[in-house]
Scaffold this motif. Structure first.
Motif, mmCIF file in Angstrom:
data_model
loop_
_atom_site.group_PDB
_atom_site.id
_atom_site.type_symbol
_atom_site.label_atom_id
_atom_site.label_comp_id
_atom_site.label_asym_id
_atom_site.label_seq_id
_atom_site.Cartn_x
_atom_site.Cartn_y
_atom_site.Cartn_z
ATOM 1 N N PRO A 163 45.411 57.842 57.971
ATOM 2 C CA PRO A 163 46.504 57.655 57.005
ATOM 3 C C PRO A 163 47.353 56.425 57.295
ATOM 4 O O PRO A 163 47.799 55.734 56.359
ATOM 5 N N THR A 164 47.579 56.125 58.575
ATOM 6 C CA THR A 164 48.389 54.956 58.913
ATOM 7 C C THR A 164 47.710 53.675 58.470
ATOM 8 O O THR A 164 48.360 52.772 57.908
ATOM 9 N N LEU A 165 46.404 53.571 58.691
ATOM 10 C CA LEU A 165 45.688 52.360 58.272
ATOM 11 C C LEU A 165 45.684 52.217 56.755
ATOM 12 O O LEU A 165 45.858 51.119 56.222
ATOM 13 N N LEU A 222 49.296 47.445 64.568
ATOM 14 C CA LEU A 222 49.361 48.757 65.211
ATOM 15 C C LEU A 222 48.420 49.743 64.533
ATOM 16 O O LEU A 222 47.725 50.517 65.203
ATOM 17 N N ALA A 223 48.382 49.720 63.195
ATOM 18 C CA ALA A 223 47.512 50.645 62.472
ATOM 19 C C ALA A 223 46.051 50.410 62.827
ATOM 20 O O ALA A 223 45.282 51.362 63.007
ATOM 21 N N LEU A 224 45.665 49.151 62.947
ATOM 22 C CA LEU A 224 44.276 48.843 63.284
ATOM 23 C C LEU A 224 43.945 49.270 64.709
ATOM 24 O O LEU A 224 42.841 49.755 64.986
ATOM 25 N N GLY A 240 43.666 36.590 52.619
ATOM 26 C CA GLY A 240 43.936 36.168 51.244
ATOM 27 C C GLY A 240 45.309 35.528 51.089
ATOM 28 O O GLY A 240 45.517 34.710 50.186
ATOM 29 N N GLY A 241 46.239 35.879 51.956
ATOM 30 C CA GLY A 241 47.557 35.259 51.946
ATOM 31 C C GLY A 241 47.646 33.996 52.778
ATOM 32 O O GLY A 241 48.730 33.440 52.937
ATOM 33 N N LYS A 242 46.503 33.565 53.352
ATOM 34 C CA LYS A 242 46.382 32.308 54.103
ATOM 35 C C LYS A 242 47.217 32.305 55.380
ATOM 36 O O LYS A 242 47.717 31.262 55.797
ATOM 37 N N VAL A 245 35.301 48.042 57.685
ATOM 38 C CA VAL A 245 36.713 48.354 57.474
ATOM 39 C C VAL A 245 37.602 47.252 58.044
ATOM 40 O O VAL A 245 38.583 46.836 57.414
ATOM 41 N N ALA A 246 37.268 46.752 59.240
ATOM 42 C CA ALA A 246 38.071 45.681 59.839
ATOM 43 C C ALA A 246 38.028 44.420 58.983
ATOM 44 O O ALA A 246 39.060 43.747 58.794
ATOM 45 N N VAL A 247 36.863 44.078 58.453
ATOM 46 C CA VAL A 247 36.756 42.897 57.583
ATOM 47 C C VAL A 247 37.595 43.082 56.325
ATOM 48 O O VAL A 247 38.282 42.154 55.875
ATOM 49 N N LEU A 248 37.571 44.279 55.752
ATOM 50 C CA LEU A 248 38.354 44.552 54.550
ATOM 51 C C LEU A 248 39.854 44.439 54.835
ATOM 52 O O LEU A 248 40.604 43.825 54.066
#
Length: 412
Positions: free
Chosen positions: A104-106, A147-149, A187-189, A177-180
């Motif tokens: 849930p945190t991620l 932290l979530a990761l 995407g925010g550079k 999942v890590a790549v996503l």
């Protein structure tokens, strides 16, 4: 014939004593001595946070437009007042709690990160779109993703701890999942935050005990992502190229204005510094003086001694965290503590390396000390997780002592 009711049953004489003993035992468990690693991490975190508030006040005291010089430090102080008690509250959480909230945190942290792309909420600054504006406060959601990761990687790899000799179980679902998740930041550079997130993933895989040859694919993917992001931006390429420019101010007006002023600030401080509050670079000479380049202000005002104090506190923090990794028998504790430690200590080294012109300008804050409430709050919560891990360590006093060896008889 009338029957009389039996007399009421009286409690044994020793029942109050037993209740008192149970209360004392429960109270003793609540206030039992904590491990030395707990004290080391908590002390370093508190000292760095207090030191950071003082330096934020000093670095933001040179303001234009008649602003109150205490506005910035008060906002930072609000996050410190919330984060420090929360750190100690979370230190009481059991490991089962962190395992249950990992997924849930991620998910929530990723959804929070996606708000930066919502018009009206997302804010772009210096070419990066990595902030959101809510109720008058700016937040950087990517800080909570770290932290979530770390928690998610720990929960997944702990569940698969007996299957990590297989490539399939190592990379699924970790890599997709890590790549996503990292892609939402890319995407925010924000290349600096992407590098720290990659460090968290690689650190979790390392402390999970997977074979080193399995690092080839994640390492290659990480290098490809970083190079593609760097080559895709002229601004980033200029910052990287500025590292190889001679220090004769030839790139002063192009790509190394900020980095040169950071080095000049450190150099002007000498050994003892100019004195707290006497920085010259903070008067609109050094951009982001209270954020990414606060270490330069520390060196200018407090000199080499102040810089060594900061490095010593981070070293003590690292010693306490790595002792948890070394002493624990729980693979979940080892993975989570290792990932968090690499995040905080690694980010500190990257920030200091940027100020020293070892690395290009990446835009990562100095943990505990840089201005930014989201960064401070996320780091303090991560310290709460580390302190919770420290409470699971076995008591050294309860460990059985090895039997004494009897001296062997001499042969005649």
């Amino acid at each position: 014939m009338t029957t009389t009711a039996p007399p009421p049953r009286q409690a044994p004489e020793d029942e109050p004593a037993r209740r008192g003993l149970a209360a004392r035992v429960s109270l003793g468990r609540a206030f039992q001595p904590v491990p030395s690693e707990f004290l080391l991490i908590a002390s370093a975190a508190l000292l760095l946070t207090g030191f950071g508030l003082v330096m934020v006040l000093s670095a933001t005291s040179a303001l234009d437009g008649g602003q109150n010089p205490f506005d910035h430090v008060l906002k930072q102080g609000i996050f410190a007042v919330v984060g420090i008690p929360l750190m100690f509250v979370l230190s009481r959480a059991p490991m089962q709690f962190w395992k249950r909230i990992a997924w849930p945190t991620l998910i929530l942290a990723t959804m929070f990160q996606l708000l930066v792309y919502v018009p009206g909420l997302g804010i772009a600054s210096y070419g990066n779109r990595n902030w959101v504006q809510i109720a008058g406060f700016q937040f950087q959601p990517a800080e909570f993703l770290k932290l979530a990761l770390a928690l998610w990687m720990g929960a997944v790899l702990y569940r698969k701890r007996r299957l990590l000799t297989s490539w399939k179980h190592v990379f699924i679902p970790v890599v997709p999942v890590a790549v996503l998740v990292i892609g939402t930041v890319l995407g925010g550079k924000d290349l600096g935050t992407v590098m720290i997130l990659v460090l968290v993933v690689l650190g979790a895989l390392f402390f999970a005990g997977i074979k080193l040859r399995m690092f080839i694919v994640p390492a290659v993917l990480s290098v490809v992502v970083v190079l593609a992001s760097a080559f895709g931006s002229e601004n980033r390429m200029a910052r990287i190229a500025s590292l190889f420019d001679p220090d004769d101010a030839s790139c002063y007006y192009t790509s190394c204005y900020q980095s040169l002023h950071g080095v000049w600030g450190l150099a002007s401080g000498g050994v003892l510094g100019l004195g707290l509050g006497n920085s010259k670079e903070k008067y609109d000479w050094l951009p982001a003086a209270a954020n990414d380049y606060i270490f330069a202000i520390i060196g200018e005002e407090l000199g080499l001694i102040g810089c060594l104090v900061v490095l010593t506190l981070f070293a003590l923090f690292a010693v306490g965290a790595f002792h948890i990794i070394r002493r624990t028998d729980d693979s979940f504790v080892r993975i989570v503590a290792g990932a968090i430690t690499l995040w905080i200590v690694g980010q500190a080294l990257v920030n200091i390396g940027v100020v020293l012109r070892i690395f290009p300008v990446l835009g990562v804050p100095l943990p505990f000390m840089s201005q930014g409430g989201t960064s401070l709050l996320s780091v303090l919560i991560a310290c709460g997780v580390l302190l919770s891990c420290a409470r699971t360590l076995p008591d050294r006093r309860a460990m059985p002592t090895p039997p004494a060896r009897t001296p062997a008889r001499r042969r005649r």
